[in-house]
Each structure stands twice: as C-alpha cells, then as structure tokens.
Design a protein around this motif. Structure first.
Motif, PDB file in Angstrom:
ATOM      1  N   ASP A  16     -67.961  -9.572  -5.129  1.00 53.72           N
ATOM      2  CA  ASP A  16     -67.005  -9.828  -6.068  1.00 53.72           C
ATOM      3  C   ASP A  16     -66.728 -11.241  -6.267  1.00 53.72           C
ATOM      4  O   ASP A  16     -66.635 -11.729  -7.287  1.00 53.72           O
ATOM      5  CB  ASP A  16     -65.585  -9.129  -5.812  1.00 53.72           C
ATOM      6  CG  ASP A  16     -65.808  -7.612  -5.961  1.00 53.72           C
ATOM      7  OD1 ASP A  16     -66.588  -7.095  -6.679  1.00 53.72           O
ATOM      8  OD2 ASP A  16     -64.964  -6.876  -5.201  1.00 53.72           O
ATOM      9  N   THR A  50     -55.321  -9.987  -3.398  1.00 53.80           N
ATOM     10  CA  THR A  50     -55.119  -8.971  -4.035  1.00 53.80           C
ATOM     11  C   THR A  50     -55.794  -8.984  -5.416  1.00 53.80           C
ATOM     12  O   THR A  50     -56.547  -9.879  -5.870  1.00 53.80           O
ATOM     13  CB  THR A  50     -53.618  -8.750  -4.423  1.00 53.80           C
ATOM     14  OG1 THR A  50     -53.416  -9.792  -5.443  1.00 53.80           O
ATOM     15  CG2 THR A  50     -52.848  -8.941  -3.179  1.00 53.80           C
ATOM     16  N   ARG A  51     -56.320  -7.737  -5.812  1.00 51.30           N
ATOM     17  CA  ARG A  51     -57.184  -7.565  -7.021  1.00 51.30           C
ATOM     18  C   ARG A  51     -56.452  -8.264  -8.111  1.00 51.30           C
ATOM     19  O   ARG A  51     -56.979  -8.790  -9.023  1.00 51.30           O
ATOM     20  CB  ARG A  51     -57.450  -6.013  -7.580  1.00 51.30           C
ATOM     21  CG  ARG A  51     -58.253  -5.652  -6.305  1.00 51.30           C
ATOM     22  CD  ARG A  51     -59.637  -5.644  -7.177  1.00 51.30           C
ATOM     23  NE  ARG A  51     -60.831  -5.003  -6.092  1.00 51.30           N
ATOM     24  CZ  ARG A  51     -61.899  -5.419  -6.095  1.00 51.30           C
ATOM     25  NH1 ARG A  51     -62.502  -6.505  -6.973  1.00 51.30           N
ATOM     26  NH2 ARG A  51     -62.658  -4.918  -5.095  1.00 51.30           N
ATOM     27  N   SER A  52     -55.059  -8.024  -8.354  1.00 51.28           N
ATOM     28  CA  SER A  52     -54.382  -8.563  -9.679  1.00 51.28           C
ATOM     29  C   SER A  52     -54.447 -10.283  -9.445  1.00 51.28           C
ATOM     30  O   SER A  52     -54.370 -10.797 -10.425  1.00 51.28           O
ATOM     31  CB  SER A  52     -52.950  -8.334  -9.571  1.00 51.28           C
ATOM     32  OG  SER A  52     -52.308  -8.448  -8.282  1.00 51.28           O
ATOM     33  N   GLU A  53     -54.241 -10.954  -8.440  1.00 47.80           N
ATOM     34  CA  GLU A  53     -54.538 -12.489  -8.330  1.00 47.80           C
ATOM     35  C   GLU A  53     -55.951 -12.842  -8.840  1.00 47.80           C
ATOM     36  O   GLU A  53     -56.238 -13.917  -9.259  1.00 47.80           O
ATOM     37  CB  GLU A  53     -54.071 -12.844  -6.856  1.00 47.80           C
ATOM     38  CG  GLU A  53     -52.771 -12.546  -6.357  1.00 47.80           C
ATOM     39  CD  GLU A  53     -52.325 -12.930  -5.019  1.00 47.80           C
ATOM     40  OE1 GLU A  53     -51.521 -13.794  -4.754  1.00 47.80           O
ATOM     41  OE2 GLU A  53     -53.414 -12.635  -4.298  1.00 47.80           O
ATOM     42  N   ALA A  55     -57.973 -11.224 -10.706  1.00 46.71           N
ATOM     43  CA  ALA A  55     -58.065 -11.000 -12.125  1.00 46.71           C
ATOM     44  C   ALA A  55     -57.478 -11.891 -12.760  1.00 46.71           C
ATOM     45  O   ALA A  55     -58.035 -12.461 -13.534  1.00 46.71           O
ATOM     46  CB  ALA A  55     -57.525  -9.630 -12.387  1.00 46.71           C
ATOM     47  N   SER A 112     -65.986  -5.996 -16.039  1.00 50.08           N
ATOM     48  CA  SER A 112     -64.804  -5.457 -16.000  1.00 50.08           C
ATOM     49  C   SER A 112     -64.728  -4.016 -16.727  1.00 50.08           C
ATOM     50  O   SER A 112     -64.094  -3.289 -16.498  1.00 50.08           O
ATOM     51  CB  SER A 112     -63.502  -6.375 -16.522  1.00 50.08           C
ATOM     52  OG  SER A 112     -64.040  -6.698 -17.998  1.00 50.08           O
ATOM     53  N   ASP A 132     -59.899   1.977  -7.526  1.00 48.62           N
ATOM     54  CA  ASP A 132     -59.034   1.350  -8.417  1.00 48.62           C
ATOM     55  C   ASP A 132     -59.536   1.241  -9.896  1.00 48.62           C
ATOM     56  O   ASP A 132     -59.176   0.827 -10.723  1.00 48.62           O
ATOM     57  CB  ASP A 132     -58.820  -0.104  -8.010  1.00 48.62           C
ATOM     58  CG  ASP A 132     -60.173  -1.042  -8.016  1.00 48.62           C
ATOM     59  OD1 ASP A 132     -61.248  -0.388  -7.924  1.00 48.62           O
ATOM     60  OD2 ASP A 132     -59.997  -2.086  -7.572  1.00 48.62           O
ATOM     61  N   ARG A 156     -54.274   0.948  -8.869  1.00 47.51           N
ATOM     62  CA  ARG A 156     -53.837  -0.350  -8.937  1.00 47.51           C
ATOM     63  C   ARG A 156     -54.553  -1.052 -10.008  1.00 47.51           C
ATOM     64  O   ARG A 156     -55.513  -0.723 -10.181  1.00 47.51           O
ATOM     65  CB  ARG A 156     -54.395  -0.883  -7.232  1.00 47.51           C
ATOM     66  CG  ARG A 156     -53.289  -0.459  -6.264  1.00 47.51           C
ATOM     67  CD  ARG A 156     -54.016  -0.724  -4.834  1.00 47.51           C
ATOM     68  NE  ARG A 156     -53.235  -0.456  -3.851  1.00 47.51           N
ATOM     69  CZ  ARG A 156     -52.827   0.510  -3.352  1.00 47.51           C
ATOM     70  NH1 ARG A 156     -53.379   1.662  -3.910  1.00 47.51           N
ATOM     71  NH2 ARG A 156     -52.091   0.788  -2.472  1.00 47.51           N
ATOM     72  N   PRO A 157     -53.906  -2.061 -10.423  1.00 47.88           N
ATOM     73  CA  PRO A 157     -54.529  -2.826 -11.511  1.00 47.88           C
ATOM     74  C   PRO A 157     -55.670  -3.623 -10.972  1.00 47.88           C
ATOM     75  O   PRO A 157     -55.784  -3.996  -9.801  1.00 47.88           O
ATOM     76  CB  PRO A 157     -53.395  -3.755 -12.127  1.00 47.88           C
ATOM     77  CG  PRO A 157     -52.299  -3.868 -10.847  1.00 47.88           C
ATOM     78  CD  PRO A 157     -52.562  -2.553 -10.081  1.00 47.88           C
ATOM     79  N   GLY A 158     -56.590  -4.196 -11.903  1.00 49.30           N
ATOM     80  CA  GLY A 158     -57.621  -4.903 -11.521  1.00 49.30           C
ATOM     81  C   GLY A 158     -58.964  -4.361 -11.412  1.00 49.30           C
ATOM     82  O   GLY A 158     -59.805  -5.056 -11.226  1.00 49.30           O
TER      83      GLY A 158
END
Length: 180
Positions: A16, A50-53, A55, A112, A132, A156-158
């Motif tokens: 990733d 984290t995935r949100s950070e 993204a 995405s 996710d 979870r988002p992302g």
C-alpha cells in the motif's frame, strides 16, 4: 475496556505504501502537486498508522486512469484466485459452467475503486473482500438465486470500493468480508 485484537484497524502494508509513493511521484511529475506538497505527503504515507490518515495523504490527487480490463475466463471448470495477487482496476470474470472463487483478502489492491463484471452461466461464485472494503452489488443481475451479502455493521473508512456488476444465470454469488 481494552480493544480486542479484532477491533484494531488493519495495518497499512508495504505494498500500500509503495503504491501511494508511486502515485504521489506520478502526480508530481505530471504537475498536479508542488514539490513542498510532495515532500509532506511522502512523509505522511510513510509514517501514518491508520487508513484514514493514509487516505488523507492521497486526497485531491487526480483519479488513476482506469486502464484496460483484465479478463479471467473458463468455459468449464473452476476459476480461483487467492493469496497475494494484483487486482486490476477493471476485472471481467467469464464462465459458462463451473465455480468461481476470488479471494481479495490478501490481494494487492492499488485502486480505490475496483469494478468486477461477472458473466456467469451455471455455477456458484464466492468473493472474499478485505475487511474494510465497501461492496456495491446494485448493478448485478441474477437469474435464479439472489446474491448473499450482508454489509459490515462497523466498517472502517479508507478501504477499497468493490463494485460488482454483470449477470449470473443459475448460481448464487456469496460475498463475505475477511476476518483479518
């Protein structure tokens, strides 16, 4: 109360991070982001947890080109993809007779949004998606049995969006989220 191991957000893998670095470098080379912005975002994708950070570091980049459609086909028999494999942006799965199993839980997903188009005659199909992932099956037409899918209650988002379309004749599509 301490978080259970299952409640921890999935880790951001090296694949990733490599994909994100490549996207940032391409965006810089094409003039979409400034040098200072590139440095800041590179630092962010290499250090966030984290995935949100993660993204957020890729936010506002131009969409990746859709590219060509890859096809997996078999007239009869089983189609199976599992383990570590690279998922294309557009995937077409064709089978006249037989079963299909796509396991995306350990796959390298660089986009995405992933579009999977089914053209299945007779036989069942299973997809295991990342924990996710967001799954959209609105454009899937089934002839005999309805698809089995329960969206996650606490996603979870992302994660990637997996859009499934196409037609299935006699068979059922079962979709589940990976446990890890």
């Amino acid at each position: 109360m301490a978080a259970l191991p299952e409640d921890r957000p999935p880790l951001i893998g090296e694949d990733d991070r490599d994909m994100a670095v490549r996207r940032l470098q391409e965006s810089y080379a094409e003039g979409h982001i400034a040098h200072e912005d590139l440095d800041e975002r590179l630092h962010q994708v290499l250090t966030v947890e984290t995935r949100s950070e993660f993204a957020a570091a890729l936010a506002s980049l131009p969409e990746e080109s859709a590219g060509t459609t890859s096809t997996i086909a078999a007239a009869a028999g089983r189609i199976q993809r599992r383990g570590v494999w690279r998922v294309p942006r557009n995937l077409r799965v064709e089978s006249a007779f037989g079963r299909v199993h796509l396991d995306l839980s350990r796959a390298v997903i660089e986009h995405s949004v992933v579009d999977i188009e089914w053209q299945l005659g007779t036989g069942g199909a299973r997809i295991t998606v990342p924990r996710d992932a967001v799954v959209d099956i609105e454009d899937l037409r089934t002839g005999w049995k309805e698809s089995l899918y329960k969206p996650r209650q606490h996603s979870r988002p992302g994660g990637p969006t997996i859009r499934i379309s196409g037609t299935m004749g006699f068979g059922r599509l079962r979709i589940r989220h990976a446990r890890r």
